[in-house]
Design a protein around this motif. Structure first.
Motif, PDB file in Angstrom:
ATOM      1  N   LEU A  64      43.587  75.355 -10.710  1.00  0.00           N
ATOM      2  CA  LEU A  64      42.453  75.455  -9.785  1.00  0.00           C
ATOM      3  C   LEU A  64      41.412  74.364 -10.031  1.00  0.00           C
ATOM      4  N   ALA A  65      41.465  73.750 -11.207  1.00  0.00           N
ATOM      5  CA  ALA A  65      40.472  72.727 -11.546  1.00  0.00           C
ATOM      6  C   ALA A  65      40.761  71.443 -10.776  1.00  0.00           C
ATOM      7  N   GLY A  66      39.724  70.898 -10.150  1.00  0.00           N
ATOM      8  CA  GLY A  66      39.882  69.666  -9.390  1.00  0.00           C
ATOM      9  C   GLY A  66      40.103  68.475 -10.304  1.00  0.00           C
ATOM     10  N   ALA A  67      40.725  67.423  -9.755  1.00  0.00           N
ATOM     11  CA  ALA A  67      40.973  66.205 -10.535  1.00  0.00           C
ATOM     12  C   ALA A  67      39.658  65.504 -10.867  1.00  0.00           C
ATOM     13  N   PRO A  68      39.492  64.996 -12.081  1.00  0.00           N
ATOM     14  CA  PRO A  68      40.416  65.157 -13.211  1.00  0.00           C
ATOM     15  C   PRO A  68      40.375  66.581 -13.767  1.00  0.00           C
ATOM     16  N   GLY A  69      41.536  67.148 -14.042  1.00  0.00           N
ATOM     17  CA  GLY A  69      41.626  68.553 -14.455  1.00  0.00           C
ATOM     18  C   GLY A  69      41.319  68.777 -15.914  1.00  0.00           C
ATOM     19  N   VAL A  70      40.190  68.215 -16.351  1.00  0.00           N
ATOM     20  CA  VAL A  70      39.796  68.329 -17.752  1.00  0.00           C
ATOM     21  C   VAL A  70      38.520  69.146 -17.876  1.00  0.00           C
ATOM     22  N   VAL A  71      38.230  69.557 -19.099  1.00  0.00           N
ATOM     23  CA  VAL A  71      36.973  70.243 -19.392  1.00  0.00           C
ATOM     24  C   VAL A  71      35.862  69.194 -19.446  1.00  0.00           C
ATOM     25  N   PHE A  72      34.706  69.536 -18.905  1.00  0.00           N
ATOM     26  CA  PHE A  72      33.541  68.651 -18.945  1.00  0.00           C
ATOM     27  C   PHE A  72      32.556  69.186 -19.976  1.00  0.00           C
ATOM     28  N   GLN A  73      31.835  68.284 -20.634  1.00  0.00           N
ATOM     29  CA  GLN A  73      30.793  68.734 -21.561  1.00  0.00           C
ATOM     30  C   GLN A  73      29.526  68.965 -20.762  1.00  0.00           C
ATOM     31  N   GLY A  74      29.175  70.246 -20.605  1.00  0.00           N
ATOM     32  CA  GLY A  74      28.040  70.605 -19.765  1.00  0.00           C
ATOM     33  C   GLY A  74      26.681  70.342 -20.387  1.00  0.00           C
ATOM     34  N   GLY A  75      26.681  70.124 -21.698  1.00  0.00           N
ATOM     35  CA  GLY A  75      25.422  69.887 -22.396  1.00  0.00           C
ATOM     36  C   GLY A  75      25.573  70.214 -23.858  1.00  0.00           C
ATOM     37  N   PRO A  76      24.508  70.044 -24.619  1.00  0.00           N
ATOM     38  CA  PRO A  76      24.590  70.212 -26.073  1.00  0.00           C
ATOM     39  C   PRO A  76      24.480  71.647 -26.575  1.00  0.00           C
ATOM     40  N   VAL A  77      24.233  72.623 -25.682  1.00  0.00           N
ATOM     41  CA  VAL A  77      24.034  74.016 -26.105  1.00  0.00           C
ATOM     42  C   VAL A  77      25.329  74.820 -25.954  1.00  0.00           C
ATOM     43  N   SER A  78      25.665  75.627 -26.970  1.00  0.00           N
ATOM     44  CA  SER A  78      26.825  76.534 -26.929  1.00  0.00           C
ATOM     45  C   SER A  78      28.115  75.827 -26.513  1.00  0.00           C
ATOM     46  N   LEU A  79      28.485  74.808 -27.267  1.00  0.00           N
ATOM     47  CA  LEU A  79      29.685  74.033 -26.945  1.00  0.00           C
ATOM     48  C   LEU A  79      30.979  74.838 -27.039  1.00  0.00           C
TER      49      LEU A  79
END
Length: 204
Positions: A64-79
């Motif tokens: 279901l994840a759009g290309a690129p189908g990777v995890v993104f780092q949303g920010g520095p909190v609760s990685l």
């Protein structure tokens, strides 16, 4: 009360890092604000892809994840926590206000909470097949960006961020590394000129 209205109105907008922002966590960052009120702010950085495939950490969500189908780092909190942000097509009409009662918009979708217009948060504990027919695009974020009460307002006053309108396509941009320039370039103001700012300020 006017303060509340002013603060709440930034939910769903983009924070675009100005060249003056010195924090390396947010260099050239484009942050989608998912929550913003008098208690603080929460958002995700849209242009920090990691090498980790979604399918490797969240079973069933990779397709279901759009290309690129990777995890993104949303920010520095609760990685170590994951957030799902998605767009539900056909729900853009609700961006300006309340959605008509009835009708199968995002507000009726189990496992999805509308944040702004067609954009919302996905419950990653829900069965993916329940949501897959409705989702237009999905991004998975590790961690998020957070600000305490009044902290973001201080940064805005210091000139650290430009605040601009988001578009549903920003969440699923297939070329996230170019998103900073792309968002600035589409602005009908002097901000469009900032898109030409060199990566190395000493070259300016």
């Amino acid at each position: 009360m006017s303060f509340m209205t002013e603060v709440s109105s930034l939910t769903g907008r983009l924070l675009v890092a100005t060249p003056a922002l010195a924090d390396p966590n947010f260099d050239r960052a484009v942050v989608l604000l998912l929550d913003h009120d008098e208690e603080g702010s929460l958002g995700v950085v849209l242009n920090r892809p990691t090498p980790v495939d979604v399918a490797d950490i969240l079973e069933g969500w990779g397709d279901l994840a759009g290309a690129p189908g990777v995890v993104f780092q949303g920010g520095p909190v609760s990685l170590d926590s994951a957030l799902g942000v998605a767009v539900v097509p056909g729900d853009e009409a609700s961006a300006a206000g309340s959605r008509p009662r009835g009708g199968g918009g995002a507000g009726d979708l189990v496992g999805f909470r509308r944040v702004h217009g067609a954009i919302g948060l996905v419950d990653l504990e829900a069965p993916p097949e329940l949501l897959s027919p409705a989702l237009g695009s999905l991004r998975i974020f590790a961690g998020y960006s957070g600000w305490g009460p009044g902290q973001l307002e201080t940064e805005l006053a210091d000139g650290a961020w430009y605040v601009v309108e988001s578009e549903p396509g920003d969440v699923s941009s297939p070329d996230p590394e170019r998103l900073w320039r792309a968002v600035l370039r589409r602005q009908r103001s002097e901000l469009a000129m900032v898109a030409t700012y060199p990566d190395d300020a000493s070259m300016n």
